[in-house]
Design a protein around this motif. Structure first.
Motif, PDB file in Angstrom:
ATOM      1  N   ALA A 138       5.629  14.106   0.270  1.00 22.27           N
ATOM      2  CA  ALA A 138       6.177  12.711   0.927  1.00 22.27           C
ATOM      3  C   ALA A 138       5.402  11.727   1.287  1.00 22.27           C
ATOM      4  CB  ALA A 138       6.572  13.058   2.538  1.00 22.27           C
ATOM      5  N   PRO A 139       5.741  10.324   0.702  1.00 20.49           N
ATOM      6  CA  PRO A 139       4.607   9.314   0.587  1.00 20.49           C
ATOM      7  C   PRO A 139       4.681   8.843   2.200  1.00 20.49           C
ATOM      8  CG  PRO A 139       7.006   8.592   0.133  1.00 20.49           C
ATOM      9  CD  PRO A 139       7.047  10.187   0.079  1.00 20.49           C
ATOM     10  N   ASP A 140       3.568   8.498   2.254  1.00 21.18           N
ATOM     11  CA  ASP A 140       3.014   7.943   3.779  1.00 21.18           C
ATOM     12  C   ASP A 140       3.387   6.385   3.596  1.00 21.18           C
ATOM     13  OD1 ASP A 140       2.006   6.841   6.219  1.00 21.18           O
ATOM     14  OD2 ASP A 140       0.088   7.952   5.821  1.00 21.18           O
ATOM     15  N   ALA A 141       4.617   5.734   3.464  1.00 22.46           N
ATOM     16  CA  ALA A 141       5.019   4.374   3.305  1.00 22.46           C
ATOM     17  C   ALA A 141       4.510   3.404   4.390  1.00 22.46           C
ATOM     18  CB  ALA A 141       6.277   4.458   3.316  1.00 22.46           C
ATOM     19  N   ALA A 142       4.261   3.865   5.748  1.00 22.91           N
ATOM     20  CA  ALA A 142       3.535   3.242   6.570  1.00 22.91           C
ATOM     21  C   ALA A 142       2.254   2.766   6.222  1.00 22.91           C
ATOM     22  CB  ALA A 142       3.684   3.739   8.173  1.00 22.91           C
ATOM     23  N   ARG A 143       1.204   3.768   5.901  1.00 20.76           N
ATOM     24  CA  ARG A 143       0.045   3.449   5.262  1.00 20.76           C
ATOM     25  C   ARG A 143      -0.177   2.615   4.124  1.00 20.76           C
ATOM     26  NH1 ARG A 143      -3.592   8.462   3.687  1.00 20.76           N
ATOM     27  NH2 ARG A 143      -4.236   7.113   2.043  1.00 20.76           N
ATOM     28  N   MET A 144       0.679   2.901   3.330  1.00 21.28           N
ATOM     29  CA  MET A 144       0.893   2.038   2.161  1.00 21.28           C
ATOM     30  C   MET A 144       1.100   0.463   2.367  1.00 21.28           C
ATOM     31  SD  MET A 144       2.904   4.260  -0.702  1.00 21.28           S
ATOM     32  CE  MET A 144       2.920   2.735  -1.818  1.00 21.28           C
ATOM     33  N   PHE A 145       1.911   0.318   3.245  1.00 21.46           N
ATOM     34  CA  PHE A 145       2.347  -0.913   3.599  1.00 21.46           C
ATOM     35  C   PHE A 145       1.199  -1.726   4.408  1.00 21.46           C
ATOM     36  CE2 PHE A 145       4.113  -3.983   6.353  1.00 21.46           C
ATOM     37  CZ  PHE A 145       4.911  -5.015   5.665  1.00 21.46           C
ATOM     38  N   SER A 146       0.437  -0.859   5.270  1.00 21.06           N
ATOM     39  CA  SER A 146      -0.591  -1.405   6.154  1.00 21.06           C
ATOM     40  C   SER A 146      -1.633  -1.752   5.022  1.00 21.06           C
ATOM     41  CB  SER A 146      -1.048  -0.342   7.346  1.00 21.06           C
ATOM     42  OG  SER A 146      -1.605   0.561   6.610  1.00 21.06           O
ATOM     43  N   GLU A 147      -1.807  -1.118   3.974  1.00 26.57           N
ATOM     44  CA  GLU A 147      -3.132  -1.424   3.244  1.00 26.57           C
ATOM     45  C   GLU A 147      -2.779  -2.316   1.972  1.00 26.57           C
ATOM     46  OE1 GLU A 147      -4.597   2.569   2.047  1.00 26.57           O
ATOM     47  OE2 GLU A 147      -5.042   2.939   4.342  1.00 26.57           O
ATOM     48  N   GLY A 148      -1.543  -2.906   2.148  1.00 28.55           N
ATOM     49  CA  GLY A 148      -1.037  -4.143   1.507  1.00 28.55           C
ATOM     50  C   GLY A 148      -0.262  -3.415   0.081  1.00 28.55           C
ATOM     51  N   HIS A 149       0.353  -2.752  -0.105  1.00 26.37           N
ATOM     52  CA  HIS A 149       1.468  -2.143  -1.148  1.00 26.37           C
ATOM     53  C   HIS A 149       2.441  -2.761  -0.801  1.00 26.37           C
ATOM     54  CE1 HIS A 149      -1.176   0.673  -3.396  1.00 26.37           C
ATOM     55  NE2 HIS A 149      -1.760   0.907  -2.076  1.00 26.37           N
ATOM     56  N   SER A 150       3.169  -3.185  -1.985  1.00 28.28           N
ATOM     57  CA  SER A 150       4.566  -4.172  -1.594  1.00 28.28           C
ATOM     58  C   SER A 150       6.018  -3.010  -1.898  1.00 28.28           C
ATOM     59  CB  SER A 150       4.859  -4.991  -2.884  1.00 28.28           C
ATOM     60  OG  SER A 150       3.691  -5.944  -2.489  1.00 28.28           O
ATOM     61  N   PHE A 151       6.854  -3.212  -1.431  1.00 34.03           N
ATOM     62  CA  PHE A 151       8.085  -2.344  -1.447  1.00 34.03           C
ATOM     63  C   PHE A 151       9.252  -3.475  -1.589  1.00 34.03           C
ATOM     64  CE2 PHE A 151       5.246  -0.092   1.078  1.00 34.03           C
ATOM     65  CZ  PHE A 151       5.683   1.207   0.833  1.00 34.03           C
ATOM     66  N   PHE A 152      10.318  -3.030  -2.065  1.00 35.95           N
ATOM     67  CA  PHE A 152      11.333  -3.742  -2.219  1.00 35.95           C
ATOM     68  C   PHE A 152      12.872  -3.071  -2.444  1.00 35.95           C
ATOM     69  CE2 PHE A 152      10.065  -2.274  -6.433  1.00 35.95           C
ATOM     70  CZ  PHE A 152      11.366  -2.017  -7.236  1.00 35.95           C
ATOM     71  N   VAL A 153      13.889  -3.644  -2.077  1.00 34.13           N
ATOM     72  CA  VAL A 153      15.159  -2.889  -1.911  1.00 34.13           C
ATOM     73  C   VAL A 153      15.918  -3.139  -3.088  1.00 34.13           C
ATOM     74  CG1 VAL A 153      17.035  -2.764  -0.452  1.00 34.13           C
ATOM     75  CG2 VAL A 153      15.074  -3.367   0.738  1.00 34.13           C
ATOM     76  N   SER A 154      16.432  -2.009  -3.671  1.00 32.73           N
ATOM     77  CA  SER A 154      17.302  -1.768  -4.808  1.00 32.73           C
ATOM     78  C   SER A 154      18.664  -2.638  -4.429  1.00 32.73           C
ATOM     79  CB  SER A 154      17.306  -0.614  -5.320  1.00 32.73           C
ATOM     80  OG  SER A 154      18.206   0.232  -4.715  1.00 32.73           O
ATOM     81  N   ASP A 155      19.487  -2.730  -5.484  1.00 31.29           N
ATOM     82  CA  ASP A 155      20.758  -3.491  -5.076  1.00 31.29           C
ATOM     83  C   ASP A 155      21.555  -2.292  -4.379  1.00 31.29           C
ATOM     84  OD1 ASP A 155      20.215  -5.369  -6.807  1.00 31.29           O
ATOM     85  OD2 ASP A 155      21.243  -4.636  -8.605  1.00 31.29           O
ATOM     86  N   ASN A 156      21.258  -0.968  -4.301  1.00 29.62           N
ATOM     87  CA  ASN A 156      22.041  -0.104  -3.404  1.00 29.62           C
ATOM     88  C   ASN A 156      21.543   0.276  -2.296  1.00 29.62           C
ATOM     89  OD1 ASN A 156      20.174   1.401  -4.631  1.00 29.62           O
ATOM     90  ND2 ASN A 156      21.526   3.097  -5.463  1.00 29.62           N
ATOM     91  N   GLY A 157      20.436  -0.610  -1.770  1.00 34.06           N
ATOM     92  CA  GLY A 157      19.880  -0.594  -0.445  1.00 34.06           C
ATOM     93  C   GLY A 157      18.908   0.624  -0.443  1.00 34.06           C
ATOM     94  N   VAL A 158      18.376   1.059  -1.547  1.00 28.19           N
ATOM     95  CA  VAL A 158      17.166   1.953  -1.400  1.00 28.19           C
ATOM     96  C   VAL A 158      15.844   1.208  -1.415  1.00 28.19           C
ATOM     97  CG1 VAL A 158      16.310   3.885  -2.622  1.00 28.19           C
ATOM     98  CG2 VAL A 158      18.494   3.922  -2.546  1.00 28.19           C
ATOM     99  N   TRP A 159      14.864   1.614  -0.671  1.00 24.23           N
ATOM    100  CA  TRP A 159      13.340   1.304  -0.800  1.00 24.23           C
ATOM    101  C   TRP A 159      12.744   1.733  -1.987  1.00 24.23           C
ATOM    102  CZ3 TRP A 159      11.541  -3.036   2.072  1.00 24.23           C
ATOM    103  CH2 TRP A 159      12.285  -3.444   3.151  1.00 24.23           C
ATOM    104  N   LEU A 160      11.939   1.072  -2.474  1.00 25.97           N
ATOM    105  CA  LEU A 160      11.054   1.422  -3.821  1.00 25.97           C
ATOM    106  C   LEU A 160       9.811   0.625  -3.568  1.00 25.97           C
ATOM    107  CD1 LEU A 160      14.015   0.930  -6.477  1.00 25.97           C
ATOM    108  CD2 LEU A 160      13.406   3.068  -5.352  1.00 25.97           C
TER     109      LEU A 160
END
Length: 59
Positions: free
Chosen positions: A21-43
């Motif tokens: 499982a990815p630690d998305a909260a830590r990734m975000f807090s350390e500057g990684h970018s996320f985006f939402v696909s056309d079908n609503g999935v965070w990537l």
């Protein structure tokens, strides 16, 4: 023969990814970018290995 080898390697990779499982909260807090696909999935473009932890209950 090459296709079978590639399919085996992809299968091994996906098996690894699905057990972690990815630690998305830590990734975000350390500057990684996320985006939402056309079908609503965070990537994310990629998930560095240090942000993966083993899912509980998986072999």
């Amino acid at each position: 023969m090459m296709k079978a080898k590639l399919e085996t390697e992809v299968s091994k990779y996906m098996s690894y990814v699905l057990r972690h499982a990815p630690d998305a909260a830590r990734m975000f807090s350390e500057g990684h970018s996320f985006f939402v696909s056309d079908n609503g999935v965070w990537l994310a473009e990629s998930v560095p290995v240090q942000y993966l932890s083993r899912n509980a209950g998986t072999p």
